[in-house]
Write an enzyme that holds these catalytic residues in place. Structure first.
Site, mmCIF file in Angstrom:
data_model
loop_
_atom_site.group_PDB
_atom_site.id
_atom_site.type_symbol
_atom_site.label_atom_id
_atom_site.label_comp_id
_atom_site.label_asym_id
_atom_site.label_seq_id
_atom_site.Cartn_x
_atom_site.Cartn_y
_atom_site.Cartn_z
ATOM 1 N N GLY A 130 1.089 -1.468 -0.100
ATOM 2 C CA GLY A 130 -0.164 0.100 0.113
ATOM 3 C C GLY A 130 0.711 1.162 -0.248
ATOM 4 O O GLY A 130 0.389 2.717 -0.748
ATOM 5 N N SER A 186 -5.412 -12.309 -3.258
ATOM 6 C CA SER A 186 -4.910 -12.866 -3.156
ATOM 7 C C SER A 186 -5.401 -13.886 -3.316
ATOM 8 O O SER A 186 -6.261 -14.959 -3.218
ATOM 9 C CB SER A 186 -4.348 -13.152 -1.717
ATOM 10 N N TYR A 198 -12.202 -21.963 14.376
ATOM 11 C CA TYR A 198 -11.235 -21.122 13.820
ATOM 12 C C TYR A 198 -10.134 -21.405 13.626
ATOM 13 O O TYR A 198 -9.036 -22.203 14.334
ATOM 14 C CB TYR A 198 -10.905 -20.439 14.723
#
Length: 361
Positions: free
Chosen positions: A60, A188, A212
């Site tokens: 970024g 991605s 998770y």
């Protein structure tokens, strides 16, 4: 036959890998070794305004640097204003005439997204380019203030709402200036790692951490970025808006995304895969190319890698999945919604195909 198709696809992947390793250019003329500076060398962005999330480090930051170099006015949203100001100072030290505005934004908070958009609108600025670049890999299970798993909330849902709220400005800017607006979602190749029921898994990991898996949660968020692009492009076409939306895979690069796992193991993995890694300027190339290239006028709803159009996973090209995710996302960002009740609502309603008919923004 199915076997032959599998062989052909495997052959194509091998060819793509070889091209990536040697950096050969594709139809665009650019490849894996092209840099953000290289792909924008003929771009004049002096009349354009760009918002870039996640612009304080890594890909970024390089994207912001190069767009500023080409003359764009930058808006850098960040959770840490101090870090954003440091990024601004670095860019100004190289390009003193650059116009850079720093603003607060926490993408994991829907309230923060709304405040950011309200603050941006108060500046009465046009908006030509929106780059949804910020990414998070949460190794530990966490829930956002809105009751959504943190990786999904940050990487996808915050960007979904941000794009939704800024779209009117982008459409009006394009209509007034004649310059096509560009929305770029940074995803991605890891999106292809996710399989199963997206919404069921999201509901599960947004209630507890029993099921998770950090990598699967990250893959889910990146798949959501791809599907967001597909459905957004359909809606933009339906609206006849002079704005495009595409998504990009920047490549494998060592950035601050791995900051929670620094150490010998991580260093060893990156050393062993060094031939596949890109430098940060190379990783930012595809984002900058898709955001600025005149060659991509009217190109919408596509997935790019190494500055060329590429294939998504089978799940990542499913229009029905994209529509269902959009419908669920609209419910999730609704100010009147109560998140625990929300999961029951969209879980039940999505069994009916009629709800897949996405509503216009």
């Amino acid at each position: 036959t199915k076997t032959n198709r599998h062989r052909e696809r495997k052959k194509e992947k091998m060819i793509e890998t070889v091209k990536h390793l040697i950096g050969s250019g594709g139809p665009s003329g650019f490849g894996s070794r092209s840099t953000a500076d290289h792909v924008t060398v003929n771009c004049d962005l002096r009349s354009l305004t760009a918002i870039i999330t996640g612009a304080t480090s890594g890909i970024g930051a390089e994207t912001a640097r190069v767009l500023a170099k080409r003359g764009a006015r930058l808006v850098i949203p960040a959770r840490s204003l101090k870090t954003a100001e440091e990024t601004k100072s670095r860019i100004l030290s190289e390009f003193p005439d650059a116009e850079i505005i720093v603003m607060h934004l926490d993408l994991s908070s829907l309230a923060s997204v709304r405040r950011f958009v309200a603050d941006f609108e108060s500046l009465h600025l046009p908006l030509n380019i929106l780059i949804n670049n910020a990414g998070k890999y949460a190794h530990k299970h966490a829930i956002s203030e809105d009751g959504v798993e943190m990786t999904f909330a940050t990487n996808y849902l915050g960007h979904f709402l941000l794009t939704k709220l800024l779209l009117k400005n982008m459409i009006e800017t394009a209509a007034q200036t004649g310059v096509q607006g560009r929305i770029v979602n940074v995803t991605s190749v890891i999106h292809s790692w996710f399989s199963g029921d997206m919404l069921q898994y999201l509901a599960d990991i947004s209630r507890n951490n029993r099921n998770y898996d950090a990598t699967r949660a990250y893959a889910l968020s990146k798949l959501a970025n791809v599907l967001h692009t597909i459905e957004l492009s359909r809606i933009l076409h339906k609206m006849d808006a002079n704005v495009t939306a595409n998504c990009v895979h920047p490549g494998i690069v060592r950035t601050r995304l791995t900051r929670d796992r620094e150490g010998l193991i991580t260093d060893l993995v990156f050393f062993l895969t060094s031939k596949l890694l890109k430098s940060v300027p190379q990783a930012a190339a595809t984002t900058c190319y898709v955001a600025t290239s005149p060659r991509l006028r009217n190109v919408c709803g596509k997935y790019f890698s190494d500055c060329n159009e590429a294939r998504t996973s089978k799940l990542g090209s499913c229009n029905i999945k994209a529509q269902r995710l959009w419908t669920a996302s609209e419910l999730l960002v609704s100010p009147a919604s109560c998140t625990p009740h929300l999961y029951r609502t969209f879980k039940c309603s999505l069994t009916n195909d009629a709800i897949c008919k996405s509503q216009a923004l």
